[in-house]
Design a protein around this motif. Structure first.
Motif, PDB file in Angstrom:
ATOM      1  N   ASN A   1       0.811  -1.226   0.000  1.00  0.00           N
ATOM      2  CA  ASN A   1       0.000   0.000   0.000  1.00  0.00           C
ATOM      3  C   ASN A   1       0.840   1.271   0.000  1.00  0.00           C
ATOM      4  N   LYS A   2       2.138   1.138   0.300  1.00  0.00           N
ATOM      5  CA  LYS A   2       2.992   2.331   0.273  1.00  0.00           C
ATOM      6  C   LYS A   2       3.302   2.746  -1.165  1.00  0.00           C
ATOM      7  N   ILE A   3       3.123   1.823  -2.083  1.00  0.00           N
ATOM      8  CA  ILE A   3       3.340   2.162  -3.485  1.00  0.00           C
ATOM      9  C   ILE A   3       2.040   2.686  -4.074  1.00  0.00           C
ATOM     10  N   ASP A   4       2.141   3.820  -4.729  1.00  0.00           N
ATOM     11  CA  ASP A   4       0.964   4.389  -5.384  1.00  0.00           C
ATOM     12  C   ASP A   4       0.397   3.362  -6.352  1.00  0.00           C
ATOM     13  N   TRP A   5      -0.911   3.279  -6.378  1.00  0.00           N
ATOM     14  CA  TRP A   5      -1.549   2.210  -7.132  1.00  0.00           C
ATOM     15  C   TRP A   5      -1.135   2.194  -8.602  1.00  0.00           C
ATOM     16  N   ALA A   6      -1.104   3.341  -9.215  1.00  0.00           N
ATOM     17  CA  ALA A   6      -0.765   3.421 -10.639  1.00  0.00           C
ATOM     18  C   ALA A   6       0.663   2.970 -10.907  1.00  0.00           C
ATOM     19  N   GLN A   7       1.500   3.031  -9.892  1.00  0.00           N
ATOM     20  CA  GLN A   7       2.922   2.719 -10.081  1.00  0.00           C
ATOM     21  C   GLN A   7       3.284   1.285  -9.721  1.00  0.00           C
ATOM     22  N   ARG A   8       2.298   0.518  -9.303  1.00  0.00           N
ATOM     23  CA  ARG A   8       2.594  -0.865  -8.946  1.00  0.00           C
ATOM     24  C   ARG A   8       3.005  -1.654 -10.183  1.00  0.00           C
ATOM     25  N   ARG A   9       4.022  -2.481 -10.010  1.00  0.00           N
ATOM     26  CA  ARG A   9       4.538  -3.201 -11.168  1.00  0.00           C
ATOM     27  C   ARG A   9       4.069  -4.648 -11.225  1.00  0.00           C
ATOM     28  N   ILE A  10       3.916  -5.110 -12.432  1.00  0.00           N
ATOM     29  CA  ILE A  10       3.533  -6.496 -12.682  1.00  0.00           C
ATOM     30  C   ILE A  10       4.801  -7.343 -12.676  1.00  0.00           C
ATOM     31  N   GLY A  11       4.714  -8.539 -12.123  1.00  0.00           N
ATOM     32  CA  GLY A  11       5.874  -9.424 -12.035  1.00  0.00           C
ATOM     33  C   GLY A  11       5.940 -10.417 -13.180  1.00  0.00           C
ATOM     34  N   THR A  12       6.792 -11.406 -13.043  1.00  0.00           N
ATOM     35  CA  THR A  12       6.979 -12.428 -14.074  1.00  0.00           C
ATOM     36  C   THR A  12       5.994 -13.567 -13.871  1.00  0.00           C
ATOM     37  N   ALA A  13       5.206 -13.814 -14.876  1.00  0.00           N
ATOM     38  CA  ALA A  13       4.176 -14.850 -14.784  1.00  0.00           C
ATOM     39  C   ALA A  13       4.783 -16.229 -14.583  1.00  0.00           C
ATOM     40  N   ILE A  14       4.093 -17.036 -13.834  1.00  0.00           N
ATOM     41  CA  ILE A  14       4.545 -18.397 -13.540  1.00  0.00           C
ATOM     42  C   ILE A  14       3.472 -19.388 -13.973  1.00  0.00           C
ATOM     43  N   LEU A  15       3.867 -20.343 -14.812  1.00  0.00           N
ATOM     44  CA  LEU A  15       2.933 -21.401 -15.184  1.00  0.00           C
ATOM     45  C   LEU A  15       3.169 -22.573 -14.253  1.00  0.00           C
ATOM     46  N   TRP A  16       2.132 -23.003 -13.575  1.00  0.00           N
ATOM     47  CA  TRP A  16       2.313 -23.956 -12.475  1.00  0.00           C
ATOM     48  C   TRP A  16       1.301 -25.087 -12.516  1.00  0.00           C
ATOM     49  N   GLN A  17       1.774 -26.278 -12.164  1.00  0.00           N
ATOM     50  CA  GLN A  17       0.866 -27.382 -11.881  1.00  0.00           C
ATOM     51  C   GLN A  17       1.279 -27.960 -10.539  1.00  0.00           C
ATOM     52  N   PRO A  18       0.338 -28.418  -9.735  1.00  0.00           N
ATOM     53  CA  PRO A  18       0.682 -28.883  -8.392  1.00  0.00           C
ATOM     54  C   PRO A  18       1.594 -30.100  -8.435  1.00  0.00           C
ATOM     55  N   SER A  19       2.604 -30.115  -7.565  1.00  0.00           N
ATOM     56  CA  SER A  19       3.433 -31.301  -7.392  1.00  0.00           C
ATOM     57  C   SER A  19       2.591 -32.376  -6.705  1.00  0.00           C
ATOM     58  N   LYS A  20       3.122 -33.565  -6.666  1.00  0.00           N
ATOM     59  CA  LYS A  20       2.407 -34.644  -5.996  1.00  0.00           C
ATOM     60  C   LYS A  20       2.098 -34.261  -4.535  1.00  0.00           C
ATOM     61  N   ALA A  21       3.100 -33.709  -3.875  1.00  0.00           N
ATOM     62  CA  ALA A  21       2.923 -33.344  -2.462  1.00  0.00           C
ATOM     63  C   ALA A  21       1.874 -32.252  -2.303  1.00  0.00           C
ATOM     64  N   GLN A  22       1.924 -31.253  -3.193  1.00  0.00           N
ATOM     65  CA  GLN A  22       0.940 -30.163  -3.128  1.00  0.00           C
ATOM     66  C   GLN A  22      -0.460 -30.697  -3.394  1.00  0.00           C
ATOM     67  N   HIS A  23      -0.583 -31.520  -4.423  1.00  0.00           N
ATOM     68  CA  HIS A  23      -1.875 -32.125  -4.747  1.00  0.00           C
ATOM     69  C   HIS A  23      -2.445 -32.881  -3.559  1.00  0.00           C
ATOM     70  N   ASP A  24      -1.600 -33.691  -2.925  1.00  0.00           N
ATOM     71  CA  ASP A  24      -2.069 -34.505  -1.809  1.00  0.00           C
ATOM     72  C   ASP A  24      -2.485 -33.639  -0.625  1.00  0.00           C
ATOM     73  N   ALA A  25      -1.732 -32.590  -0.385  1.00  0.00           N
ATOM     74  CA  ALA A  25      -2.068 -31.710   0.744  1.00  0.00           C
ATOM     75  C   ALA A  25      -3.402 -31.009   0.503  1.00  0.00           C
ATOM     76  N   LEU A  26      -3.615 -30.555  -0.723  1.00  0.00           N
ATOM     77  CA  LEU A  26      -4.879 -29.900  -1.060  1.00  0.00           C
ATOM     78  C   LEU A  26      -6.038 -30.889  -0.926  1.00  0.00           C
ATOM     79  N   LYS A  27      -5.821 -32.079  -1.434  1.00  0.00           N
ATOM     80  CA  LYS A  27      -6.851 -33.117  -1.359  1.00  0.00           C
ATOM     81  C   LYS A  27      -7.239 -33.387   0.087  1.00  0.00           C
ATOM     82  N   GLN A  28      -6.234 -33.487   0.948  1.00  0.00           N
ATOM     83  CA  GLN A  28      -6.509 -33.776   2.355  1.00  0.00           C
ATOM     84  C   GLN A  28      -7.327 -32.651   2.987  1.00  0.00           C
ATOM     85  N   ASP A  29      -6.908 -31.401   2.737  1.00  0.00           N
ATOM     86  CA  ASP A  29      -7.651 -30.258   3.283  1.00  0.00           C
ATOM     87  C   ASP A  29      -9.088 -30.247   2.771  1.00  0.00           C
TER      88      ASP A  29
END
Lengths: 233, 233
Positions: free
Chosen positions: B135-163
């Motif tokens: 919030n200290k950065i003026d809204w118009a001046q906020r910068r966009i970052g580098t996009a990440i293409l992601w698929q869940p790892s086995k561990a991430q998938h399992d953790a989400l499934k459990q939750d």
DNA sequence: AGGGATCCATGATTGGATCCCA
DNA sequence: TGGGATCCAATCATGGATCCCT
């Protein structure tokens, strides 16, 4: 067993309700003889420029003028009175010009009962507001008629019940696509949608959901004609 | 057994899909380093005057820029690729600032399965688009970052499934009102509504329908932090 | 800093019905 | 002339999320 004060309160409520109902009818009848143009002026709104693009105009403005509380909600127009407002377009011979839309056909058929169904509640107590709808009359010059406060007679109630139960039985037999507007003596089922490509899901008695045209219940002109005759004779 | 031509067609489809996915990522990454002001100019639209009244602005404009097809529909943002776009607000230390909304909690609990649930489909393949949200950065001046293409790892998938299975089990036990945002390691359930007076109907395992606050699934910051670390290390 | 509360846009739905052609 | 098709307004629901107080 109710406490005596409950009885007194209820009785007081009933008196209020009676008085309010009379006030509603009086206010509705004060419109009798007025043209759409005069009515629009009363409301301080402009008349829409044509009738094709303002099909619901009179009905909606009448709700405003008469103080209806339910805007597009699943309630009677006048909740506390349990009264529904319906406009009724007339031909030049003062006969119903159209079938009258009542409510949508429920998407869930199972468990529907006449005693509790939406159609029955809608038609339990109706304030009919007739008006001239002959296309030869300029729209702005069409006149509003004398409002009729109506409740179904035993015979009317029974006829509606029979039609409703027949139609619902057909629906639950499965093929909504096979339901025809030809069924029903006084009540019919017809499409009610923005266009014929619109689809909703119908859940049949088998629990399966199938896409279908949204449909509504309509009263045939024969039925509303009876109401007019009943009142004017 | 598939005809040989089907195999060839599929293989051709897969290649197209692969190429389109790379193009999507490339286009998303072309935004890296741009400010919101520059992004708005790219789109030829004005920046909203403040951030409180435009919470979804960046997400929705990013969809437009990247050619997402599903506008408010129950589909992946990029239907043919099966990819979901999610913006990811970062603190000044480039850590997730917020939990991340995923999807609404279904009103019908019975018969829900992890294999086919919407949350799993949404998170099967995500294009994350991080951006500065300090919030200290003026809204118009906020910068966009580098996009990440992601698929869940086995561990991430399992953790989400459990939750997810734990949360759904609690829901079906009846008292939605008792579900707490404290449950779930990576996934939580929180209100998701215009305001706290909004109600929808929840159908529990008993088939009864009870009014409840509309709720959504959210990913806790710990989870999205893992995704960032996974990518930048 | 976590979680309860809230904000905007837009498509879908519902309530008001009448149009209009075969 | 009846029934299949359509029109408008307003609300509701959903998808995009972040706000902001304790």
């Amino acid at each position: 067993m109710p406490h005596i004060s409950d009885v007194i309160d209820n009785s007081s409520q009933d008196t209020k309700k009676h008085n309010s109902t009379r006030e509603l009818l009086t206010r509705a009848r004060s419109l009798a003889g007025k043209t759409f143009a005069q009515f629009a002026e009363l409301l301080g709104t402009a008349l829409p420029r044509n009738n094709v693009s303002s099909k619901g105009w009179f009905g909606q403005q009448a709700e405003v003028y008469l103080g209806a509380t339910a805007k597009s909600r699943a309630e009677p127009d006048f909740v506390e009175l349990g009264i529904e407002l319906k406009t009724l377009p007339l031909t030049s011979h003062h006969q119903p010009k159209e079938s009258t839309y009542v409510c949508t056909v429920p998407g869930e058929i199972m468990g529907q009962q006449w005693q509790t169904c939406w159609l029955r509640r809608k038609l339990a107590h109706v304030l009919w507001l007739p008006y001239e709808a002959d296309n030869k009359i300029d729209w702005a010059q069409r006149r509003i008629g004398t409002a009729i406060l109506w409740q179904p007679s035993k015979a009317q109630h029974d006829a509606l019940k029979q039609d409703w139960e027949e139609l619902m039985a057909n629906l639950s037999l499965g093929e909504m696509a096979q339901i025809s507007s030809h069924q029903g003596q006084f009540l019919q089922i017809r499409p009610k949608a923005a266009n014929s490509r619109e689809l909703t899901n119908m859940v049949g008695s088998d629990g399966n959901s199938t896409p279908n045209l949204p449909c509504g219940f309509y009263l045939r002109p024969d039925f509303t004609r009876l109401i007019l005759q009943q009142h004017y004779n």
